[in-house]
Design an enzyme around this catalytic site. Structure first.
Site, PDB file in Angstrom:
ATOM      1  N   CYS A  50       0.828  -1.213   0.000  1.00 49.01           N
ATOM      2  CA  CYS A  50       0.000   0.000   0.000  1.00 49.01           C
ATOM      3  C   CYS A  50       0.859   1.258   0.000  1.00 49.01           C
ATOM      4  O   CYS A  50       0.376   2.334  -0.338  1.00 49.01           O
ATOM      5  CB  CYS A  50      -0.972  -0.004   1.169  1.00 49.01           C
ATOM      6  SG  CYS A  50      -0.194  -0.305   2.742  1.00 49.01           S
ATOM      7  N   HIS A  99      18.952   0.743  -0.255  1.00 51.85           N
ATOM      8  CA  HIS A  99      17.508   0.992  -0.251  1.00 51.85           C
ATOM      9  C   HIS A  99      16.747  -0.291   0.106  1.00 51.85           C
ATOM     10  O   HIS A  99      15.846  -0.264   0.949  1.00 51.85           O
ATOM     11  CB  HIS A  99      17.074   1.512  -1.619  1.00 51.85           C
ATOM     12  CG  HIS A  99      15.614   1.818  -1.699  1.00 51.85           C
ATOM     13  ND1 HIS A  99      15.064   2.949  -1.140  1.00 51.85           N
ATOM     14  CD2 HIS A  99      14.581   1.127  -2.257  1.00 51.85           C
ATOM     15  CE1 HIS A  99      13.759   2.933  -1.345  1.00 51.85           C
ATOM     16  NE2 HIS A  99      13.437   1.841  -2.026  1.00 51.85           N
TER      17      HIS A  99
END
Lengths: 429, 261
Positions: A50, A99
């Site tokens: 999400c 990351h």
């Protein structure tokens, strides 16, 4: 390190944009195969939650990979990713690995320290492995990523007092309702985030939780697991008139709740406030619903602002976690650099052991032919150990200087001194 | 001079109040800015009235009590405007402007008509009941107004997704308290207003028609509308809270006019 990441997250793009690029679980295998089918991409994994849609790929050439990703991800829904370039980000090599480590360790999450993201990365890895798009490099990176994320959770306090979406929802619900004892909760969709949020509300005192899902069997299964009640999705309007809090987390590609439905139920609700938490991406509730009086609609982006305070409180723990991630990044970089000298090391070892074995065999078959089988084994093992010890300084030196500027020269000297043929030069490259 | 300045200030504050209300209905920032400008203009006019009343006028148009009230409301508006320069308090405007409009209007009427002959002794018990019930109703409406302000503050924070305050009660909590107070206050206020009309009917030519009577009727109408709609359909929320606010400031103006007669 040959890793390239491209995507958009809650930091770079609003939910209205992210939902356009979200990849549903059933679409995942096809998209992954399409990615590795592109020239210049050898391994791929897609993370679609999400809060983010990211593609991790092992590229042959960075520019080519970006072009391929833009093409495959954009053309799926007829969208041009170049038009929204400002909302996307890309990085490669060390930055990309950093990351990935930060994402899995929940350091890049909207709610820092929340536990769901690790499970979501694991699911993404599983999907990529099932689709056959994970190779040795991405596989190793993912294994180390999971180990790092676990280490971050166990060795720092980042997971303590975690403000999850569930607890943010509870706080917001308490700002609306005096207490949650009389509140009824409707969970639309059987997603894990929605389930966790509903659990938080229930443990905060909500009287009853209903589950409505496209698959009624799945709703029943989830309801039975927690002692909730399953309801059919066709009863949605009826349920909206009845409950106080709605959590939606379906995988629908279009809103399933529109302003007309909500307006119809308001008089039946006698204008009682309705708190809607839409954590689905793409969103389940049309944004206009949030403009209606007595309706309080929060999507995943809205929850970020509310959780910012808690994020600041955990800054100290996050700093410790960042240090762990950086350590792991160093280790991975060393591993990757050593990966380049492995063929030479293997060739030197193979040649030396081969020579030693040949000499031992000759001696054992002539002068020492009288030895028993046990003695012959002992001599063979001794020779292998001797070779390993003799090669040890060379191996260590090559590994430790693998990242140096003079590494290529050193490898050439080692190959020359150990009589390793030129074929291994190509493998090293 | 004072009455003209106060009338203009009341109109300006009225405009500001309407703008702030429009902002709270639509959350369109342009309405909020208009409200702030109108409040600024009203405060300037109020400053003019204060200067004239306290320093220039040989015979002040207002007696001591209303003059103190004038200073007070000017101070509140000045503090509101200066605080806006340092820290934005979104709900301050919608609270200050209607109150300023209400008080300034009462002061303007007072400055225009001067003192009226005391006629409260005319009807004895009826008057006592009229005043007692009206004031009791008003005293219950005042905290209802405060709770509706708290409701709007919490609603604004929820609507704009900003952080909550530990000091603020829940949305439903403040709303329920406000409504309970209105439910108790409204019958008392109704009795008070009704007795007031009975009193006026009997006194007739002595009292005549006055602005406070009109305002009392309007405020009663607003509270009646609120109560009826709430009981009939369960109506509540932001718009209901805004009507509750308007009803209170109109009641405040009526009570002030009555007290300052």
């Amino acid at each position: 390190m040959r890793l390239f990441v491209f995507g958009m997250s809650h930091r770079s793009a609003p939910v209205s944009l992210r939902e356009s690029f979200a990849v549903a679980p059933d679409e995942m295998p096809d998209v992954l195969r399409a990615l590795v089918g592109e020239p210049g991409i050898s391994e791929a994994m897609l993370l679609s939650t999400c809060n983010r849609v990211e593609a991790y790929v092992v590229p042959d050439e960075e520019g080519q990979a970006r072009e391929a990703l833009t093409r495959v991800l954009g053309t799926r829904r007829g969208l041009d990713l170049r038009a929204v370039e400002a909302a996307t980000y890309a990085s490669s090599g060390r930055e990309a690995v950093h990351h990935l480590l930060r994402v899995a360790s929940s350091l890049d999450s909207m709610v820092v320290g929340e536990p769901q993201i690790l499970g979501q990365v694991k699911e993404a890895a599983h999907a990529a492995r099932s689709a056959g798009t994970v190779g040795p490099l991405l596989g190793r990176l993912l294994d180390r990523t999971f180990a790092t994320a676990k280490s971050v959770r166990t060795r720092t306090g980042i997971g303590e007092h975690v403000v999850s979406i569930g607890s943010v929802a509870v706080d917001l619900a308490r700002r609306i309702f005096k207490d949650l004892e009389d509140s009824r909760v409707l969970l639309v969709g059987a997603g894990k985030m929605g389930e966790a949020t509903a659990r938080s509300l229930k443990s905060a005192g909500a009287e009853r939780v209903y589950v409505a899902n496209r698959s009624y069997e799945r709703a029943v299964k989830l309801a039975e697991k927690h002692g909730w009640r399953a309801r059919a999705l066709t009863e949605l309007e009826e349920l909206f008139a009845e409950v106080d809090i709605v959590i939606t987390s379906t995988g629908a590609t279009r809103p399933i709740v529109d302003a007309a439905l909500v307006r119809r139920v308001i008089p039946r609700r006698k204008y009682r406030p309705l708190f809607i938490v839409d954590i689905a991406v793409p969103r389940d509730v049309a944004p206009e619903v949030g403009d209606i009086d007595t309706i309080y609609l929060y999507n995943v982006d809205d929850l970020e602002g509310v959780s910012r305070d808690a994020m600041m409180r955990r800054e100290k723990e996050a700093a410790a976690a960042e240090a762990l991630v950086r350590d792991e990044l160093e280790t991975l970089e060393r591993w990757y650099t050593e990966l380049a000298v492995q063929p030479t090391l293997a060739a030197i070892r193979q040649r030396a052991q081969g020579l030693a074995h040949a000499e031992v065999e000759r001696t054992l078959s002539k002068r020492l032919a009288h030895l028993t089988e046990a003695d012959r084994d002992a001599v063979t093992r001794m020779t292998e150990a001797l070779v390993a010890k003799l090669l040890h300084p060379t191996m260590t030196a090559l590994r430790s200087h693998a990242s140096d500027a003079a590494a290529t020269e050193l490898l050439a000297i080692a190959r020359l001194l150990h009589g390793v043929d030129e074929d291994h030069r190509e493998e090293d490259a | 001079m004072t009455s003209n300045l106060l009338t203009a200030a009341a109109a300006s504050f009225g405009l500001a109040a309407a703008s702030f209300m429009a902002w709270l209905v639509r959350y369109d920032e342009r309405w909020r800015a208009r409200g702030a400008w109108a409040t600024f203009l009203g405060t300037l006019l109020l400053l003019g009235a204060t200067v004239v009343e306290l320093l220039v006028a040989v015979t002040p148009a207002l007696p001591l009590g209303p003059r103190v009230l004038l200073l007070l409301i000017f101070g509140v508006c000045a503090v509101f405007l200066t605080s806006r320069l340092r820290r934005d308090l979104p709900l301050a405007g919608p609270v200050v402007a209607p109150l300023a409009a209400s008080i300034t209007f009462a002061l303007a009427v007072k400055a225009t008509r001067g003192s009226l002959p005391d006629s409260t002794t005319l009807m004895g018990a009826v008057t006592a009941l009229h005043i007692g019930a009206t004031l009791l109703g008003f005293l219950l409406f005042a905290p209802a107004y405060v709770f509706s302000v708290l409701f709007l503050d919490q609603e604004y924070r929820l609507r704009t997704k900003t952080r909550g305050s530990a000091l603020l009660p829940s949305l439903l909590g403040s709303e329920q308290l406000a409504w309970r107070l209105v439910f108790v206050g409204f019958p008392l206020y109704s009795v008070g207003v009704l007795l007031g009309f009975v009193w006026q009917e009997r006194a007739g030519p002595v009292s005549g028609w006055r602005p406070e009577h009109f305002l009392a009727a309007v405020s009663w109408g607003l509270y009646a509308y609120l109560t009826a709609r709430r009981l009939r359909t369960g109506w509540r929320g932001r718009r209901a809270a805004l009507v509750m606010q308007v009803a209170f400031v109109v009641t405040l103006a009526a009570v002030l006019l009555y007290v300052m007669r």
